[in-house]
Scaffold this motif. Structure first.
Motif, PDB file in Angstrom:
ATOM      1  N   ILE A   1      12.692 -30.052  56.652  1.00  0.00           N
ATOM      2  CA  ILE A   1      12.224 -28.724  56.225  1.00  0.00           C
ATOM      3  C   ILE A   1      13.037 -28.252  55.028  1.00  0.00           C
ATOM      4  O   ILE A   1      12.502 -27.721  54.049  1.00  0.00           O
ATOM      5  N   LEU A   2      14.345 -28.506  55.098  1.00  0.00           N
ATOM      6  CA  LEU A   2      15.225 -28.087  54.014  1.00  0.00           C
ATOM      7  C   LEU A   2      14.861 -28.797  52.707  1.00  0.00           C
ATOM      8  O   LEU A   2      14.786 -28.173  51.643  1.00  0.00           O
ATOM      9  N   ILE A   3      14.626 -30.107  52.789  1.00  0.00           N
ATOM     10  CA  ILE A   3      14.283 -30.865  51.576  1.00  0.00           C
ATOM     11  C   ILE A   3      12.998 -30.291  50.966  1.00  0.00           C
ATOM     12  O   ILE A   3      12.928 -30.049  49.757  1.00  0.00           O
TER      13      ILE A   3
ATOM     14  N   GLU B   1      21.013 -35.784  49.044  1.00  0.00           N
ATOM     15  CA  GLU B   1      21.930 -36.051  50.155  1.00  0.00           C
ATOM     16  C   GLU B   1      21.226 -35.893  51.498  1.00  0.00           C
ATOM     17  O   GLU B   1      21.432 -36.680  52.429  1.00  0.00           O
ATOM     18  N   GLU B   2      20.385 -34.876  51.581  1.00  0.00           N
ATOM     19  CA  GLU B   2      19.680 -34.661  52.846  1.00  0.00           C
ATOM     20  C   GLU B   2      18.721 -35.812  53.139  1.00  0.00           C
ATOM     21  O   GLU B   2      18.498 -36.153  54.301  1.00  0.00           O
ATOM     22  N   CYS B   3      18.132 -36.408  52.115  1.00  0.00           N
ATOM     23  CA  CYS B   3      17.277 -37.588  52.348  1.00  0.00           C
ATOM     24  C   CYS B   3      18.082 -38.697  53.006  1.00  0.00           C
ATOM     25  O   CYS B   3      17.626 -39.335  53.950  1.00  0.00           O
TER      26      CYS B   3
ATOM     27  N   GLY C   1      20.543 -23.408  60.566  1.00  0.00           N
ATOM     28  CA  GLY C   1      20.496 -24.801  60.997  1.00  0.00           C
ATOM     29  C   GLY C   1      21.809 -25.517  60.759  1.00  0.00           C
ATOM     30  O   GLY C   1      22.295 -26.261  61.606  1.00  0.00           O
ATOM     31  N   GLU C   2      22.383 -25.285  59.589  1.00  0.00           N
ATOM     32  CA  GLU C   2      23.549 -26.090  59.204  1.00  0.00           C
ATOM     33  C   GLU C   2      24.830 -25.656  59.901  1.00  0.00           C
ATOM     34  O   GLU C   2      25.650 -26.494  60.264  1.00  0.00           O
ATOM     35  N   GLU C   3      25.004 -24.346  60.087  1.00  0.00           N
ATOM     36  CA  GLU C   3      26.272 -23.884  60.671  1.00  0.00           C
ATOM     37  C   GLU C   3      26.481 -24.392  62.103  1.00  0.00           C
ATOM     38  O   GLU C   3      27.552 -24.906  62.407  1.00  0.00           O
TER      39      GLU C   3
ATOM     40  N   GLU D   1      29.498 -33.965  53.550  1.00  0.00           N
ATOM     41  CA  GLU D   1      28.483 -33.480  52.604  1.00  0.00           C
ATOM     42  C   GLU D   1      27.988 -32.079  52.945  1.00  0.00           C
ATOM     43  O   GLU D   1      27.639 -31.309  52.042  1.00  0.00           O
ATOM     44  N   GLU D   2      27.989 -31.749  54.233  1.00  0.00           N
ATOM     45  CA  GLU D   2      27.526 -30.417  54.615  1.00  0.00           C
ATOM     46  C   GLU D   2      28.416 -29.328  54.044  1.00  0.00           C
ATOM     47  O   GLU D   2      27.962 -28.218  53.790  1.00  0.00           O
ATOM     48  N   ALA D   3      29.697 -29.649  53.884  1.00  0.00           N
ATOM     49  CA  ALA D   3      30.614 -28.634  53.361  1.00  0.00           C
ATOM     50  C   ALA D   3      30.074 -28.098  52.035  1.00  0.00           C
ATOM     51  O   ALA D   3      30.114 -26.893  51.776  1.00  0.00           O
ATOM     52  N   ARG D   4      29.530 -28.987  51.210  1.00  0.00           N
ATOM     53  CA  ARG D   4      28.976 -28.543  49.924  1.00  0.00           C
ATOM     54  C   ARG D   4      27.682 -27.754  50.126  1.00  0.00           C
ATOM     55  O   ARG D   4      27.451 -26.743  49.465  1.00  0.00           O
ATOM     56  N   HIS D   5      26.838 -28.227  51.041  1.00  0.00           N
ATOM     57  CA  HIS D   5      25.548 -27.545  51.243  1.00  0.00           C
ATOM     58  C   HIS D   5      25.767 -26.118  51.736  1.00  0.00           C
ATOM     59  O   HIS D   5      25.122 -25.174  51.279  1.00  0.00           O
ATOM     60  N   ILE D   6      26.670 -26.007  52.696  1.00  0.00           N
ATOM     61  CA  ILE D   6      26.962 -24.678  53.240  1.00  0.00           C
ATOM     62  C   ILE D   6      27.598 -23.830  52.147  1.00  0.00           C
ATOM     63  O   ILE D   6      27.293 -22.647  51.997  1.00  0.00           O
TER      64      ILE D   6
HETATM   65 FE   LIG Z   1      22.907 -30.033  54.609  1.00  0.00          FE
END
Ligand SMILES: [Fe+2]
Ligand SMILES: [Fe+2]
Length: 325
Positions: free
Chosen positions: A93-95, A121-123, A172-174, A204-209
């Motif tokens: 959904i995010l992508i 990255e999410e892919c 979703g991410e947290e 990688e999530e650290a960057r997304h968040i």
């Molecule tokens: Fe993410």
């Protein structure tokens, strides 16, 4: 494009460029960076390392602890596969949403560039998560039927109400990030494949968040009063809904795993320990919601309490939950 300010505080665009450059220099590939066929990475459905650890809300219950070992293992493996599947559905959904959002960005936009790094990255994460689910042998369906039905619609929010969308991204991410970090910190005897997946994901999530936080802080002052009012009411509802999608097994899963209703009710979220766990998930989101004026109106504040996700906001992003509780 905004240039460097005189006090040398990085501008929003500079921060996004830093995130983008970090994505260029540190990224992972699902099939290059994980040795799926290494003997130690084999997923054995009878491996006692799938038993849920004692810091897990289900794993710590009397009921779970007193089950025969093979039942504990079965629930534990199913749990990992189910959460991983919902996680990857979120990422899909995010992508889609990131593509809708990037479509609206003008030439030269730092947001365009970062959004596409994040989508790349999410892919890789969806490939990594799906490969894990496949190897567990669990036919996990992921989120609820409602969530899956909404999956094609939710990404449209990224084009129409990106501010609301990026709060949804955090919903979703947290929780996933929080759970993965506490699992890694606890250092239990966990399966090396799961550990590798979590390490890659957390990195990688650290960057997304970080991007979602930057985006929301930067754009909060551009909201109209009506937008702010509507979104501030939606935020606690979104947080609780999406967190439940990730963490709470559906009725059919509970039947399949023979989890009694009273145990499920206690774990999600009647017991005091579960309630603390739930509140702890959102320390960073509460901080951000305060910073972006999302908890100023009375209805929003009431909803945070009503959803059982209120509490002290983190003092800084990533503050360990025990300190923030
Ligand atoms: Fe993410
Ligand atoms: Fe991800």
């Amino acid at each position: 494009m905004t240039v460097l300010r005189s006090d040398a505080t990085p501008t929003y665009e500079q921060r996004l460029r830093t995130l983008s450059e970090a994505s260029v220099h540190q990224h992972f590939d699902a099939f290059l960076d994980i040795d799926w066929d290494a003997p130690e990475n084999t997923v054995d459905p009878e491996d006692p390392r799938w038993v849920l650890p004692s810091h897990d809300v289900m794993g710590r219950t009397e009921w779970y602890r007193s089950l025969p070992l093979e039942h504990q293992v079965r629930i534990g493996l199913y749990h990992q596969a189910r959460i991983t599947k919902v996680g990857l559905q979120f990422e899909q959904i995010l992508i889609s949403g990131l593509m809708n959002y990037a479509f609206s960005r003008p030439n030269g936009s730092a947001e365009f560039r970062y959004a596409t790094h994040e989508a790349t990255e999410e892919c890789h994460h969806t490939q990594m998560f799906q490969e894990f689910v496949n190897r567990t042998g669990v036919d996990a369906r992921g989120g609820s039927r409602f969530f899956r039905a909404m999956a094609p619609v939710l990404p449209l929010a990224a084009r129409w109400v990106p501010f609301g969308f990026f709060f949804g991204v955090l919903a979703g991410e947290e929780p996933i990030d929080h759970v993965q970090k506490s699992v890694l910190r606890a250092g239990d005897d966990m399966h090396p494949l799961l550990r590798r997946i979590m390490q890659i994901h957390v990195a990688e999530e650290a960057r997304h968040i970080g991007f979602a936080h930057q985006y929301l802080q930067h754009n909060a002052e551009r909201l109209s009063r009506v937008e702010r009012g509507v979104i501030s009411v939606a935020v606690p509802l979104l947080m609780k809904w999406l967190c439940n999608e990730i963490l709470v097994p559906s009725r059919s899963v509970r039947r399949e795993l023979a989890i009694p209703d009273d145990v499920a009710a206690e774990v999600y979220w009647d017991s005091p320990e579960s309630q603390k766990f739930l509140r702890d998930l959102f320390g960073d989101v509460r901080m951000l919601a305060d910073e972006t004026g999302m908890r100023r109106n009375r209805v929003a504040r009431w909803l945070w309490r009503r959803m059982d996700i209120d509490g002290r906001p983190s003092r800084f992003r990533g503050e360990p939950a025990s300190a923030a509780a």
